[in-house]
Design a protein around this motif. Sequence first.
Motif, mmCIF file in Angstrom:
data_model
loop_
_atom_site.group_PDB
_atom_site.id
_atom_site.type_symbol
_atom_site.label_atom_id
_atom_site.label_comp_id
_atom_site.label_asym_id
_atom_site.label_seq_id
_atom_site.Cartn_x
_atom_site.Cartn_y
_atom_site.Cartn_z
ATOM 1 N N MET A 1 2.479 24.239 -83.518
ATOM 2 C CA MET A 1 2.090 24.520 -82.163
ATOM 3 C C MET A 1 3.256 24.155 -81.257
ATOM 4 O O MET A 1 3.806 23.060 -81.354
ATOM 5 N N LYS A 2 3.621 25.047 -80.356
ATOM 6 C CA LYS A 2 4.715 24.791 -79.429
ATOM 7 C C LYS A 2 4.138 24.386 -78.077
ATOM 8 O O LYS A 2 3.370 25.118 -77.466
ATOM 9 N N ILE A 3 4.529 23.196 -77.622
ATOM 10 C CA ILE A 3 4.111 22.697 -76.323
ATOM 11 C C ILE A 3 5.374 22.410 -75.529
ATOM 12 O O ILE A 3 6.319 21.800 -76.034
ATOM 13 N N GLU A 4 5.379 22.856 -74.285
ATOM 14 C CA GLU A 4 6.552 22.671 -73.440
ATOM 15 C C GLU A 4 6.109 22.183 -72.062
ATOM 16 O O GLU A 4 5.148 22.693 -71.488
ATOM 17 N N THR A 56 4.392 21.997 -65.105
ATOM 18 C CA THR A 56 3.632 23.050 -65.778
ATOM 19 C C THR A 56 3.666 22.748 -67.269
ATOM 20 O O THR A 56 4.716 22.436 -67.814
ATOM 21 N N VAL A 57 2.526 22.850 -67.908
ATOM 22 C CA VAL A 57 2.428 22.645 -69.353
ATOM 23 C C VAL A 57 2.162 24.002 -69.995
ATOM 24 O O VAL A 57 1.224 24.703 -69.601
ATOM 25 N N LEU A 58 3.007 24.374 -70.952
ATOM 26 C CA LEU A 58 2.798 25.608 -71.708
ATOM 27 C C LEU A 58 2.367 25.249 -73.126
ATOM 28 O O LEU A 58 2.976 24.399 -73.762
ATOM 29 N N VAL A 59 1.319 25.892 -73.593
ATOM 30 C CA VAL A 59 0.851 25.734 -74.966
ATOM 31 C C VAL A 59 0.951 27.104 -75.611
ATOM 32 O O VAL A 59 0.310 28.063 -75.151
ATOM 33 N N LYS A 60 1.799 27.207 -76.626
ATOM 34 C CA LYS A 60 2.088 28.491 -77.266
ATOM 35 C C LYS A 60 2.529 29.522 -76.226
ATOM 36 O O LYS A 60 2.138 30.679 -76.268
ATOM 37 N N GLY A 61 3.327 29.068 -75.250
ATOM 38 C CA GLY A 61 3.868 29.951 -74.230
ATOM 39 C C GLY A 61 2.907 30.308 -73.114
ATOM 40 O O GLY A 61 3.250 31.077 -72.221
ATOM 41 N N ARG A 62 1.710 29.742 -73.118
ATOM 42 C CA ARG A 62 0.692 30.086 -72.127
ATOM 43 C C ARG A 62 0.369 28.871 -71.260
ATOM 44 O O ARG A 62 0.233 27.764 -71.752
ATOM 45 N N ASP A 63 0.208 29.117 -69.975
ATOM 46 C CA ASP A 63 -0.178 28.067 -69.034
ATOM 47 C C ASP A 63 -1.703 28.033 -68.954
ATOM 48 O O ASP A 63 -2.326 28.913 -68.360
ATOM 49 N N PRO A 64 -2.346 27.021 -69.560
ATOM 50 C CA PRO A 64 -3.805 26.983 -69.560
ATOM 51 C C PRO A 64 -4.407 26.713 -68.180
ATOM 52 O O PRO A 64 -5.609 26.854 -67.994
ATOM 53 N N PHE A 65 -3.572 26.351 -67.221
ATOM 54 C CA PHE A 65 -4.051 26.054 -65.871
ATOM 55 C C PHE A 65 -3.564 27.081 -64.851
ATOM 56 O O PHE A 65 -3.588 26.826 -63.645
ATOM 57 N N ALA A 66 -3.130 28.236 -65.326
ATOM 58 C CA ALA A 66 -2.583 29.266 -64.442
ATOM 59 C C ALA A 66 -3.615 29.704 -63.412
ATOM 60 O O ALA A 66 -4.805 29.821 -63.703
ATOM 61 N N GLU A 67 -3.121 29.949 -62.217
ATOM 62 C CA GLU A 67 -3.950 30.463 -61.135
ATOM 63 C C GLU A 67 -3.562 31.919 -60.916
ATOM 64 O O GLU A 67 -2.412 32.213 -60.565
ATOM 65 N N GLU A 68 -4.497 32.811 -61.109
ATOM 66 C CA GLU A 68 -4.219 34.239 -60.976
ATOM 67 C C GLU A 68 -3.650 34.553 -59.599
ATOM 68 O O GLU A 68 -4.132 34.060 -58.579
ATOM 69 N N GLY A 69 -2.578 35.335 -59.599
ATOM 70 C CA GLY A 69 -1.960 35.781 -58.362
ATOM 71 C C GLY A 69 -0.952 34.825 -57.754
ATOM 72 O O GLY A 69 -0.310 35.161 -56.771
ATOM 73 N N ARG A 70 -0.802 33.651 -58.334
ATOM 74 C CA ARG A 70 0.168 32.693 -57.790
ATOM 75 C C ARG A 70 1.571 33.126 -58.185
ATOM 76 O O ARG A 70 1.857 33.367 -59.353
ATOM 77 N N CYS A 76 6.020 21.788 -56.011
ATOM 78 C CA CYS A 76 5.181 20.814 -56.713
ATOM 79 C C CYS A 76 3.838 21.467 -56.983
ATOM 80 O O CYS A 76 3.417 22.363 -56.267
ATOM 81 N N ARG A 77 3.186 21.006 -58.001
ATOM 82 C CA ARG A 77 1.914 21.578 -58.394
ATOM 83 C C ARG A 77 0.837 20.503 -58.322
ATOM 84 O O ARG A 77 1.040 19.396 -58.798
ATOM 85 N N VAL A 78 -0.273 20.848 -57.716
ATOM 86 C CA VAL A 78 -1.404 19.925 -57.612
ATOM 87 C C VAL A 78 -2.519 20.462 -58.482
ATOM 88 O O VAL A 78 -2.900 21.627 -58.375
ATOM 89 N N TYR A 79 -3.031 19.614 -59.375
ATOM 90 C CA TYR A 79 -4.123 20.022 -60.258
ATOM 91 C C TYR A 79 -5.433 19.578 -59.675
ATOM 92 O O TYR A 79 -5.566 18.605 -59.021
#
Length: 79
Positions: A1-4, A56-70, A76-79
């Motif tokens: 699993m690739k995490i970045e 930003t955390v990517l898991v297998k190249g995907r941002d699990p917290f992505a906000e559509e249209g951003r 800075c990013r606020v969760y």
Amino acid sequence: MKIELLVVADCPNERPTAELIGQALRDVGLPGTGFTTRVIADRGDAVRAGFTGSPTVLVKGRDPFAEEGREPGLACRVY
């Protein structure tokens, strides 16, 4: 699993996020799984990475917290 972990330089949330990633991996029984950290240096890097804020955390190249249209950008990013 690739995490970045993607961050901007001197992101104050880099270390806490790295610690949370490590804890999450231990919690799911993957204590030996590592991850990489990449510094996003400019808008071009942000666009290529789909980076919408630090951290930003990517898991297998995907941002699990992505906000559509951003839009990608150096911020800075606020969760």
